[in-house]
Design a protein around this motif. Structure first.
Motif, short mmCIF file in Angstrom:
data_model
loop_
_atom_site.label_atom_id
_atom_site.label_comp_id
_atom_site.label_asym_id
_atom_site.label_seq_id
_atom_site.Cartn_x
_atom_site.Cartn_y
_atom_site.Cartn_z
N GLN A 296 2.65 5.18 4.16
CA GLN A 296 1.84 5.96 5.10
C GLN A 296 1.06 5.00 5.98
N ASN A 297 0.80 5.41 7.23
CA ASN A 297 -0.08 4.60 8.06
C ASN A 297 -1.53 4.98 7.79
N SER B 35 0.86 -1.18 0.00
CA SER B 35 0.00 0.00 0.00
C SER B 35 0.89 1.23 0.00
N THR B 36 0.83 2.00 -1.06
CA THR B 36 1.67 3.19 -1.19
C THR B 36 0.92 4.27 -1.94
N PRO B 37 1.16 5.53 -1.63
CA PRO B 37 0.50 6.61 -2.38
C PRO B 37 0.96 6.69 -3.83
N LEU B 38 1.91 5.83 -4.24
CA LEU B 38 2.33 5.81 -5.63
C LEU B 38 1.48 4.89 -6.50
N GLY C 240 -5.10 11.66 2.76
CA GLY C 240 -4.65 11.73 1.38
C GLY C 240 -3.19 11.36 1.25
N PRO C 241 -2.60 11.56 0.06
CA PRO C 241 -1.21 11.18 -0.18
C PRO C 241 -0.22 12.18 0.42
N GLY D 84 1.50 16.66 1.37
CA GLY D 84 1.26 17.28 2.67
C GLY D 84 2.35 18.25 3.05
N LEU D 85 2.02 19.52 3.14
CA LEU D 85 2.96 20.55 3.58
C LEU D 85 2.70 20.86 5.05
#
Length: 560
Positions: free
Chosen positions: A350-351, A264-267, A358-359, A364-365
């Motif tokens: 990400q957990n 599981s990855t935001p990619l 979101g990713p 995320g800033l």
């Protein structure tokens, strides 16, 4: 190449709107200029063709002998073909007698560059009690129509490409996904249905509760909602039980998913975008006549060739190691790693708390706090002033030399790196960090800083081999002496500074930093640069401890 019906002579006289008349006299055709056209017959044919050019099914159908059937067929044609352009041109008209006539129409469709279909159709016009009408027949629209057939533009694809990871291990492939949907109109007792569904899927989807499903139904009254997506093995195990529950509908959908469900990855979504672009680039096309019995007759087009397989820069085993590390905390956390030598993104994890936002690993800033001290140090060393006296322009330049503050263009991924000054933010107000400066960073941005220090220049990132990012305003590399000083600072930070918990990793350099309760660690070890972020951490060393766990998990993955 376009398609035409069987060749024949169709232009005894050249005809354009307004229409000339060709009159049959015995076996010969008289000259257009010698005859007089019945204006009403002309109006019916011209009006019918003009309405088709206007894509107005109702107006075209009204000029036929069977308006209801004609409207339905014409509407289906325009809906089914959905062409960029279409053109209908009267090529011939012949008056057969006082009550009937014959005409030919040239038809051209364009579905995009190199996708053209052209043909002709023949038709008749008759004088009825209501006036002149085009004799309705579905073949007026396209050859092969009639008897309930429909015409449609179809995409043609070969076997879908696969996605492999950096080691050549299968990462993603197109598989059938079973969407378990809830139809409120088919359930007499929504509470009972959702309770039964939740119990049935609990072994494979424990987080999809009955309360969650009821909330989804309440949010979309009267609409079908998706309860859960199941892979074939899970669905086959649960199929008999699920299909007995009132209101459950199963929709089978092809989808690009991971071969290893643990990954599981935001990619994943960016990889799906690249995969789809691959398919779109090689897709073929066809115009087909679909018969009621399901048979298909191709009119024009070609089969698309298979696209090349995709090699991602992710390492599956290292990705799983990062996932094991990132779930060690109960607040949002993310880890991103890049190979300095190539710019390839090796893993991004990400957990669940972060996934809900979101990713964030890439977009995320967060207030930077002391995380940009290294960039400020570089700017000070270049400009010869104290870090506190560094100008915004020098800070921004040093940031770009370290890969932060640049906008990287990548297919499927639009990452944010950081905001170093108020001018860079593009807004009047941005979040203020602990020291009052308006600076923000992302995990990806700090991973780029670590990679740039390790490499000695900014690597262009990529997550698919051969598709490196592009960026504007890229600066020349920092002077070697400045980069060496930054490496020394990072080494000291680990060996005898805030990150000394990691001193046992002799080849690890990095920086422990934070802002209020957020914690960061970014650094490099060999050809691996990374950033660890923990939001609302329960201790000042939380990111450092997650880094330690990451190193241990990576070591285990390397051992197989």
């Amino acid at each position: 190449m376009g398609f035409s019906a069987s060749p024949r002579v169709r232009r005894g006289c050249a005809i354009a709107l307004p229409l000339c008349l060709i009159v049959v006299s015995g076996a010969a055709l008289a000259s257009c200029s010698d005859q007089k056209l019945d204006a009403s017959a002309q109006s019916a044919v011209i009006g019918f063709v003009q309405a088709l050019n206007d894509r107005d099914p109702e107006a075209a159908a009204a000029l036929t002998s069977y308006p209801n059937a004609a409207k339905e067929s014409i509407q289906q044609m325009f809906d089914g073909l959905d062409a960029q352009e279409s053109r209908w041109t009267v090529a011939q008209f012949m008056e057969l007698n006082n009550d009937s006539g014959f005409f030919t129409v040239d038809v051209d469709w364009n579905f995009g560059e190199g996708k053209d279909w052209d043909y002709y159709v023949d038709g008749g016009v008759r004088k009825l009690s209501v006036g002149w009408r085009v004799s309705w027949d579905p073949t007026l629209l396209a050859p092969g129509l009639g008897h309930g057939a429909s015409v449609r533009y179809d995409r043609t694809d070969a076997a879908p490409p696969k996605v492999f990871d950096d080691t050549g291990t299968p990462l993603m492939s197109e598989q059938t996904i079973n969407a378990i949907m809830l139809d409120p109109e088919a359930m007499s007792d929504p509470a009972a249905t959702t309770d039964r569904v939740a119990k049935a899927i609990e072994p494979v989807a424990p987080l999809v509760t009955a309360d969650y499903m009821r909330e989804e139904l309440a949010a979309k009254p009267g609409e079908k909602v998706v309860a859960v997506l199941l892979r074939d093995p899970d669905y086959f195990y649960l199929e008999q039980e699920l299909t007995r529950i009132p209101g459950v509908v199963v929709d089978k959908q092809p989808r690009l998913i991971t071969d290893d469900r643990r990954i599981s990855t935001p990619l994943l979504d960016p990889l799906r975008t690249v995969w789809q672009m691959n398919r779109d680039a090689t897709a073929g096309w066809a115009v087909n006549i679909h018969e009621p019995d399901g048979s298909v007759q191709r009119q024009v087009g070609y089969q698309g060739p298979p696209g090349p397989d995709i090699q991602a820069t992710l390492d599956s085993q290292m990705q799983l190691a990062a996932e094991n590390a990132v779930v060690s905390v109960g607040t949002p956390a993310a880890i991103v790693a890049i190979r300095p030598s190539t710019g390839g993104i090796v893993f991004a994890a990400q957990n669940n708390q972060a996934i809900d936002q979101g990713p964030i690993a890439f977009t995320g800033l967060y207030p930077a706090g002391s995380s940009l001290d290294l960039v400020r140090q570089a700017a000070a060393l270049e400009s010869g002033v104290a870090p506190a006296d560094v100008s915004d322009a020098d800070l921004e330049r040093a940031g770009r030399q370290l890969g932060i503050g640049l906008h990287y263009e990548m297919p499927g991924l639009d990452p944010a790196t950081g905001v170093l000054t108020e001018a860079q933010s593009g807004v009047d107000r941005v979040m203020r960090s602990q020291d009052g400066t308006e600076t923000q960073v992302s995990a990806f941005g700090l991973a780029m800083v670590a990679a740039s220090v390790a490499r000695g220049s900014v690597p262009m990132p990529m997550f698919v081999e051969g598709q490196q990012a592009t960026a504007e305003n890229v600066e020349d590399a920092l002077p070697a002496a400045v980069t060496d000083q930054l490496r020394n600072t990072m080494r000291d930070n680990v060996q005898k500074g805030p990150a000394s918990y990691l001193a046992g990793y002799r080849d690890l350099i990095g920086v422990a930093s934070g802002n209020e309760t957020d914690r960061w660690f970014f650094g490099s070890r060999g050809d691996l640069a990374f950033a660890v972020f923990v939001a609302d951490a329960d201790g000042s060393d939380r990111a450092v401890k997650m880094t330690d766990l990451l190193m241990r998990e990576l070591a285990k993955s390397a051992q197989g």
